[in-house]
Design a protein around this motif. Structure first.
Motif, PDB file in Angstrom:
ATOM      1  N   SER A   1       0.853  -1.188   0.000  1.00 24.98           N
ATOM      2  CA  SER A   1       0.000   0.000   0.000  1.00 24.98           C
ATOM      3  C   SER A   1       0.889   1.237   0.000  1.00 24.98           C
TER       4      SER A   1
ATOM      5  N   VAL B   1      -7.153  -1.304  -4.552  1.00 23.29           N
ATOM      6  CA  VAL B   1      -7.964  -0.084  -4.477  1.00 23.29           C
ATOM      7  C   VAL B   1      -7.115   1.101  -4.939  1.00 23.29           C
ATOM      8  N   TYR B   2      -7.734   2.039  -5.615  1.00 31.46           N
ATOM      9  CA  TYR B   2      -7.025   3.215  -6.129  1.00 31.46           C
ATOM     10  C   TYR B   2      -7.891   4.444  -5.901  1.00 31.46           C
TER      11      TYR B   2
ATOM     12  N   ILE C   1      -3.578  -0.782  -1.488  1.00 28.49           N
ATOM     13  CA  ILE C   1      -4.261   0.440  -1.898  1.00 28.49           C
ATOM     14  C   ILE C   1      -3.226   1.485  -2.305  1.00 28.49           C
TER      15      ILE C   1
END
Length: 229
Positions: free
Chosen positions: A147, A177-178, A196
């Motif tokens: 992350s 996730v972005y 992320i």
């Protein structure tokens, strides 16, 4: 892939307020207005789409703003309809779409399949903010699905730099996730247990001491060219 993403471009401008508008903003209707001089308030117009035509979005917003200041016979609503509803999406690597705006002509195109992804932005912010060593370090972290949190006082740096790193992954694609710009109300996501990539205004987190930051998160300070692992 692009249908799962939403891209946005905003143009911020300032408008002169009338005394009545100032009263409405301050919630002092019926009271005496402050003895200020000229007061300008920020406003913004934005384009939201599924494809990263950042340059086209920006140029369209500039033309739209200039049209609002002129006595053009074409209604602004007609310009919006032309750009959003009547401009076709160019097929992958086959043809270009010529777009005639008020003050200029633009060409929209998309690369062929299995070629480098569409990059309608400059790599200059990434290489101007980070050293080659830090760029390689962050790239390795992203490849290993760590992350990563990009931080800067300049919000306009966050999206192009993160998009640049994601394009470096080609032909691989980031599956985590972005969130290019994380709002203050969602800072809890810093503790997310999943991979992320995110960008955050430095003012939101600079008061958090390093020892109290999430241990599994890599912080990339774009203003200081510093990567904290």
């Amino acid at each position: 892939e692009h249908r799962l993403k939403i891209y946005g471009t905003a143009l911020v401008f300032y408008e002169l307020l009338e005394p009545g508008d100032i009263d409405n903003l301050l919630g002092k209707e019926g009271e005496r207005s402050p003895s200020w001089g000229l007061v300008y308030a920020p406003k913004a117009i934005a384009v939201i789409g599924h494809y990263p035509f950042f340059h086209a979005y920006g140029e369209f917003l500039k033309d739209l703003y200039h049209a609002s200041l002129s006595s053009s016979p074409v209604p602004i609503e007609r310009l919006v309809q032309y750009f959003m509803l009547q401009t076709p999406l160019p097929p992958l690597g086959k043809v270009e779409v010529r777009l005639q705006l008020c003050n200029q002509t633009m060409l929209l195109s998309r690369p062929p399949i299995n070629r480098l992804p569409m990059m309608d932005f400059s790599y200059r912010p990434a290489f101007a903010s980070l050293s080659i060593e830090n760029i390689i370090l962050v790239f390795r972290a992203i490849c290993a699905e760590f992350s990563v949190c990009f931080e800067s006082k300049n919000a306009s740096l966050l999206t192009p730099i993160q998009e640049a790193f994601l394009s470096f992954l080609f032909p691989m694609v980031w599956q985590g996730v972005y969130i290019p710009i994380l709002p203050r109300s969602m800072l809890d996501i810093l503790d997310a247990p999943v991979p992320i990539i995110m960008g955050v205004d430095k003012a939101f987190i600079e008061h958090i001491k390093p020892e109290r930051r999430p241990k599994a998160l890599i912080f990339v300070d774009l203003d200081a060219n510093k990567v904290s692992i």
